[in-house]
Design an enzyme around this catalytic site. Structure first.
Site, PDB file in Angstrom:
ATOM      1  N   CYS A  42       0.820  -1.208   0.000  1.00 21.93           N
ATOM      2  CA  CYS A  42       0.000   0.000   0.000  1.00 21.93           C
ATOM      3  C   CYS A  42       0.856   1.261   0.000  1.00 21.93           C
ATOM      4  O   CYS A  42       0.683   2.145  -0.830  1.00 21.93           O
ATOM      5  CB  CYS A  42      -0.930   0.003   1.213  1.00 21.93           C
ATOM      6  SG  CYS A  42      -1.976   1.476   1.314  1.00 21.93           S
ATOM      7  N   LYS A  51      -2.091   7.155  -5.830  1.00 20.23           N
ATOM      8  CA  LYS A  51      -2.915   8.343  -5.592  1.00 20.23           C
ATOM      9  C   LYS A  51      -2.138   9.618  -5.895  1.00 20.23           C
ATOM     10  O   LYS A  51      -2.712  10.606  -6.343  1.00 20.23           O
ATOM     11  CB  LYS A  51      -3.432   8.368  -4.153  1.00 20.23           C
ATOM     12  CG  LYS A  51      -4.662   7.500  -3.914  1.00 20.23           C
ATOM     13  CD  LYS A  51      -4.620   6.221  -4.686  1.00 20.23           C
ATOM     14  CE  LYS A  51      -5.624   5.186  -4.430  1.00 20.23           C
ATOM     15  NZ  LYS A  51      -5.257   3.910  -5.078  1.00 20.23           N
ATOM     16  N   GLY A 179      -8.038  -6.063 -17.198  1.00 19.00           N
ATOM     17  CA  GLY A 179      -8.639  -6.017 -15.875  1.00 19.00           C
ATOM     18  C   GLY A 179      -9.115  -4.617 -15.570  1.00 19.00           C
ATOM     19  O   GLY A 179      -8.305  -3.685 -15.492  1.00 19.00           O
ATOM     20  N   ASP A 311      -5.084  -9.162   3.486  1.00 17.54           N
ATOM     21  CA  ASP A 311      -5.403  -9.864   2.239  1.00 17.54           C
ATOM     22  C   ASP A 311      -5.380 -11.378   2.390  1.00 17.54           C
ATOM     23  O   ASP A 311      -6.216 -12.084   1.819  1.00 17.54           O
ATOM     24  CB  ASP A 311      -4.423  -9.450   1.135  1.00 17.54           C
ATOM     25  CG  ASP A 311      -4.653  -8.031   0.648  1.00 17.54           C
ATOM     26  OD1 ASP A 311      -5.569  -7.368   1.162  1.00 17.54           O
ATOM     27  OD2 ASP A 311      -3.899  -7.578  -0.237  1.00 17.54           O
ATOM     28  N   HIS A 444     -24.258  24.460   3.398  1.00 18.58           N
ATOM     29  CA  HIS A 444     -24.479  24.850   2.007  1.00 18.58           C
ATOM     30  C   HIS A 444     -23.492  25.947   1.626  1.00 18.58           C
ATOM     31  O   HIS A 444     -23.284  26.886   2.389  1.00 18.58           O
ATOM     32  CB  HIS A 444     -25.897  25.385   1.829  1.00 18.58           C
ATOM     33  CG  HIS A 444     -26.150  25.938   0.452  1.00 18.58           C
ATOM     34  ND1 HIS A 444     -26.348  25.123  -0.642  1.00 18.58           N
ATOM     35  CD2 HIS A 444     -26.216  27.216  -0.004  1.00 18.58           C
ATOM     36  CE1 HIS A 444     -26.548  25.886  -1.712  1.00 18.58           C
ATOM     37  NE2 HIS A 444     -26.461  27.159  -1.353  1.00 18.58           N
TER      38      HIS A 444
END
Length: 465
Positions: A42, A51, A179, A311, A444
């Site tokens: 990672c 990223k 993929g 994993d 907002h």
């Protein structure tokens, strides 16, 4: 007499190092065995550098296509993948050094080398032996894999994995990506932005096949607009690797077609790292799919006192899932009673542009399970903050239980989807209803208002469409 610790963790990736920190915080003498850099795939050749490159790709697209509309004119845009790559390496190195600092801060012993399990919670590293008084935790992660049956072994030259893609000095003129899951879609985004002619190939009927069908379709349309060739529902039958190109023969709806590319990037799945660990000798069994068999309540393997996380313990193969497992196992070993992991509430994110994020069930899954549900949607094209940023692609989609308002699933396509999905993760973790999500006043203008509006739409009360 072997060196002794309370806990020995084999693997220093997101699952392993987080487990080590939490174990140390709880007063356990802890060691981590790591053969490479701390942080695992990672930090070093996965999430973090990818990223960084995706952000470079975002800037390249923004300056090339959108800046003038925003009132910012620039000259001719020149991209340099090598520069972006080297920046991504610096970011990765900073993160890896950060993990090293955390190990020292929490007095975790780091043992460099490959760990091999023995009986009675023994771990051998080279010629040294280490004994765990309480538990051994396997967190060895996963790796990329090729498709040798059609002649596509990763050779790190013409046929590459995401590992090699992260170290290229320049983008290939053409790139076929096999993929179209998260990894494939992210690299399609990156290399398209840096000038490669990209073909994205997926054997299943749509790209991002585990995501909601509407999300997959939205991303597919966006990619096609940007000039990425998207081929879903096709099978690669044969590959021929030449000196200057790779030729792929694909079956597209029963017809053979040929694709030529300078390089092929293999992004079709990962293999877990369970070889040469001494699992059999330690009495640890594997599942039919090759994962380490664990009790999902405790994450203990079939060998008493040995646990598996991340994993190797099974899907979803996500860093944040592994990290949570690490925390839970550490707390359990220390005698605590941690909250069980809700595996159906692990967010999934693809960090391409537009981003895709999801949690819970898809609409197809809701239909398959014969759930009585209602869908609410709100497009970012009707959101004030998205309009101000000029990023109006995508939507928020909420699937709720029709009777009680429980949030069964949520799917977001759009700018910063990776960030705003967590409002719905918190809502689902605490069993909030769509009514309670709406009752929380949203500032907002924000992208998060789209979540409240989608919640309202699921009740037939949407305001701004």
């Amino acid at each position: 007499m072997a060196n002794q610790f309370d806990v020995i963790i084999v693997g220093g990736g997101p699952a392993g190092y987080v487990c080590a920190i939490r174990a140390a915080q709880l007063g356990l003498a802890t060691a981590v065995v790591e053969r490479d850099k701390l942080g695992g795939v990672c930090v070093n050749i996965g999430c973090i550098p990818t990223k960084a490159l995706l952000h470079s790709a975002y800037i390249a697209n923004l300056v090339s296509h959108d800046a003038k509309e925003l009132g910012v004119e620039v000259g001719s845009v020149k991209t340099d993948y090598g520069v972006a790559m080297r920046r991504s390496r610096k970011v990765s190195e900073q993160n890896s050094k950060g993990v090293e600092f955390l190990m020292k801060k929490h007095k975790v012993t780091v043992i460099k080398g490959t760990g091999v399990l023995g009986r009675n919670r023994m771990v051998r590293v080279a010629t040294d032996e280490y004994q765990a008084r309480k538990a051994v935790i396997i967190a060895t992660g996963s790796r990329v894999k090729g498709i040798p049956q059609i002649g596509l072994e990763i050779d790190k030259n013409a046929v590459i994995s995401s590992d090699e893609a992260l170290f290229l000095e320049k983008p290939p003129a053409s790139l076929a990506i096999i993929g179209a899951g998260a990894v494939g879609c992210e690299f399609a985004d990156i290399f398209n932005a840096f000038g490669s002619k990209v073909t994205l190939i997926e054997v299943l009927p749509r790209i991002l096949p585990i995501e909601d069908a509407e999300a997959s379709e939205a991303l597919s349309k966006s990619y096609k607009k940007r000039g990425i060739t998207v081929l879903a529902g096709v099978k690669v039958k044969q590959a021929k690797v030449g000196k200057e190109k790779v030729t792929l023969t694909i079956d597209n709806s029963g017809k053979n077609e040929t694709i030529e590319a300078e390089k092929v990037l293999m992004a079709a799945g990962r293999a877990v790292n369970t070889e040469d660990l001494g699992l059999k000798e330690a009495g640890i069994q594997l599942t039919d799919r090759g994962f380490i068999k664990v009790n999902l309540d405790t994450l203990e393997t079939t060998a008493s006192g040995i646990y598996a996380i991340g994993d190797v313990a099974g899907p979803p193969m996500l860093a944040h899932k592994g990290s949570r497992e690490g925390v839970v196992v550490a707390e359990r070993i220390a005698g605590h009673r941690p909250q069980p992991i809700k595996y159906d509430n692990v967010p999934s994110v693809t960090y391409c542009h537009p981003e895709v994020a999801s949690i819970g069930v898809t609409e197809d899954q809701a239909k398959e399970r014969k759930l009585d549900y209602q869908v609410g949607r709100f497009p970012f094209s009707a959101n004030g903050r998205a309009r101000t940023a000029g990023e109006t692609e995508g939507f928020v989609k909420i699937i709720r239980d029709k009777k009680y308002g429980e949030i069964l699933g949520a799917h977001i396509v759009g700018s910063h989807a990776s960030e705003i999905i967590h409002e719905l993760a918190v809502a689902r973790q605490n069993e909030y209803t769509v009514e309670e999500v709406d009752l929380a006043i949203h500032a907002h203008p924000t992208l998060s208002e789209a979540i409240a509006e989608a919640a309202l739409d699921s009740m037939g009360q949407v305001i701004h469409i």
